[in-house]
Design a protein around this motif. Structure first.
Motif, PDB file in Angstrom:
ATOM      1  N   ALA A  31       0.833  -1.208   0.000  1.00  9.96           N
ATOM      2  CA  ALA A  31       0.000   0.000   0.000  1.00  9.96           C
ATOM      3  C   ALA A  31       0.862   1.252   0.000  1.00  9.96           C
ATOM      4  N   LEU A  32       1.927   1.269   0.786  1.00 12.07           N
ATOM      5  CA  LEU A  32       2.829   2.415   0.820  1.00 12.07           C
ATOM      6  C   LEU A  32       3.494   2.633  -0.534  1.00 12.07           C
ATOM      7  N   ALA A  33       3.894   1.561  -1.194  1.00  8.89           N
ATOM      8  CA  ALA A  33       4.516   1.687  -2.517  1.00  8.89           C
ATOM      9  C   ALA A  33       3.523   2.215  -3.546  1.00  8.89           C
ATOM     10  N   VAL A  34       2.287   1.734  -3.495  1.00 10.84           N
ATOM     11  CA  VAL A  34       1.274   2.199  -4.453  1.00 10.84           C
ATOM     12  C   VAL A  34       0.980   3.675  -4.234  1.00 10.84           C
ATOM     13  N   PHE A  35       0.770   4.068  -2.983  1.00 13.16           N
ATOM     14  CA  PHE A  35       0.491   5.475  -2.712  1.00 13.16           C
ATOM     15  C   PHE A  35       1.699   6.351  -3.027  1.00 13.16           C
ATOM     16  N   GLY A  36       2.902   5.831  -2.836  1.00 13.62           N
ATOM     17  CA  GLY A  36       4.093   6.584  -3.214  1.00 13.62           C
ATOM     18  C   GLY A  36       4.163   6.823  -4.717  1.00 13.62           C
ATOM     19  N   LEU A  37       3.842   5.800  -5.492  1.00 12.58           N
ATOM     20  CA  LEU A  37       3.820   5.965  -6.951  1.00 12.58           C
ATOM     21  C   LEU A  37       2.730   6.936  -7.386  1.00 12.58           C
ATOM     22  N   LEU A  38       1.571   6.861  -6.743  1.00  9.36           N
ATOM     23  CA  LEU A  38       0.502   7.806  -7.061  1.00  9.36           C
ATOM     24  C   LEU A  38       0.894   9.234  -6.694  1.00  9.36           C
ATOM     25  N   ALA A  39       1.636   9.393  -5.623  1.00 14.68           N
ATOM     26  CA  ALA A  39       2.106  10.727  -5.242  1.00 14.68           C
ATOM     27  C   ALA A  39       3.089  11.266  -6.281  1.00 14.68           C
ATOM     28  N   LEU A  40       3.942  10.405  -6.817  1.00 11.17           N
ATOM     29  CA  LEU A  40       4.872  10.835  -7.859  1.00 11.17           C
ATOM     30  C   LEU A  40       4.134  11.242  -9.133  1.00 11.17           C
ATOM     31  N   VAL A  41       3.108  10.495  -9.480  1.00 12.41           N
ATOM     32  CA  VAL A  41       2.312  10.848 -10.667  1.00 12.41           C
ATOM     33  C   VAL A  41       1.627  12.190 -10.446  1.00 12.41           C
ATOM     34  N   THR A  42       1.064  12.379  -9.264  1.00  6.47           N
ATOM     35  CA  THR A  42       0.408  13.648  -8.955  1.00  6.47           C
ATOM     36  C   THR A  42       1.400  14.800  -8.977  1.00  6.47           C
ATOM     37  N   ALA A  43       2.575  14.595  -8.414  1.00  8.18           N
ATOM     38  CA  ALA A  43       3.588  15.648  -8.384  1.00  8.18           C
ATOM     39  C   ALA A  43       4.113  15.963  -9.783  1.00  8.18           C
ATOM     40  N   SER A  44       4.055  14.997 -10.690  1.00  7.27           N
ATOM     41  CA  SER A  44       4.552  15.250 -12.034  1.00  7.27           C
ATOM     42  C   SER A  44       3.667  16.229 -12.800  1.00  7.27           C
ATOM     43  N   TYR A  45       2.418  16.383 -12.388  1.00  6.66           N
ATOM     44  CA  TYR A  45       1.516  17.323 -13.041  1.00  6.66           C
ATOM     45  C   TYR A  45       1.556  18.708 -12.410  1.00  6.66           C
ATOM     46  N   ARG A  46       2.425  18.907 -11.456  1.00  4.18           N
ATOM     47  CA  ARG A  46       2.526  20.196 -10.781  1.00  4.18           C
ATOM     48  C   ARG A  46       3.103  21.241 -11.738  1.00  4.18           C
ATOM     49  N   ASN A  47       2.486  22.396 -11.782  1.00  8.07           N
ATOM     50  CA  ASN A  47       2.952  23.536 -12.562  1.00  8.07           C
ATOM     51  C   ASN A  47       2.880  23.285 -14.068  1.00  8.07           C
ATOM     52  N   VAL A  48       2.001  22.397 -14.504  1.00  6.03           N
ATOM     53  CA  VAL A  48       1.883  22.095 -15.927  1.00  6.03           C
ATOM     54  C   VAL A  48       1.378  23.305 -16.705  1.00  6.03           C
ATOM     55  N   ALA A  49       0.471  24.055 -16.121  1.00  7.72           N
ATOM     56  CA  ALA A  49      -0.099  25.207 -16.820  1.00  7.72           C
ATOM     57  C   ALA A  49       0.969  26.248 -17.143  1.00  7.72           C
TER      58      ALA A  49
END
Length: 74
Positions: A31-49
């Motif tokens: 669960a920690l690994a999955v949520f960590g990967l999801l956090a990385l995906v979310t962070a990758s969309y930061r400042n896209v605009a």
């Protein structure tokens, strides 16, 4: 049946299953690994605009009159 006999039977029926925390450790680790990967995906969309600010500015200039005429859109 006496209390002593009940305690002896209860003791015979119980088994040692090991440490429950160690047996279920991998559920938490996965669960920690999955949520960590999801956090990385979310962070990758930061400042896209702001990555394409020149396109946003060009669109805003080209459609400046359209926004004012449209009102609030409801």
């Amino acid at each position: 049946m006496t209390l002593a006999e009940i305690l002896v039977l209860a003791a015979e029926e119980t088994e040692h299953h090991g440490n429950v925390a160690l047996e279920t450790f991998w559920y938490g680790a996965v669960a920690l690994a999955v949520f960590g990967l999801l956090a990385l995906v979310t962070a990758s969309y930061r400042n896209v605009a702001n990555r394409h600010a020149h396109k946003a500015e060009a669109y805003a200039k080209a459609h400046a009159n359209d926004v004012q005429k449209a009102g609030h859109g409801h």
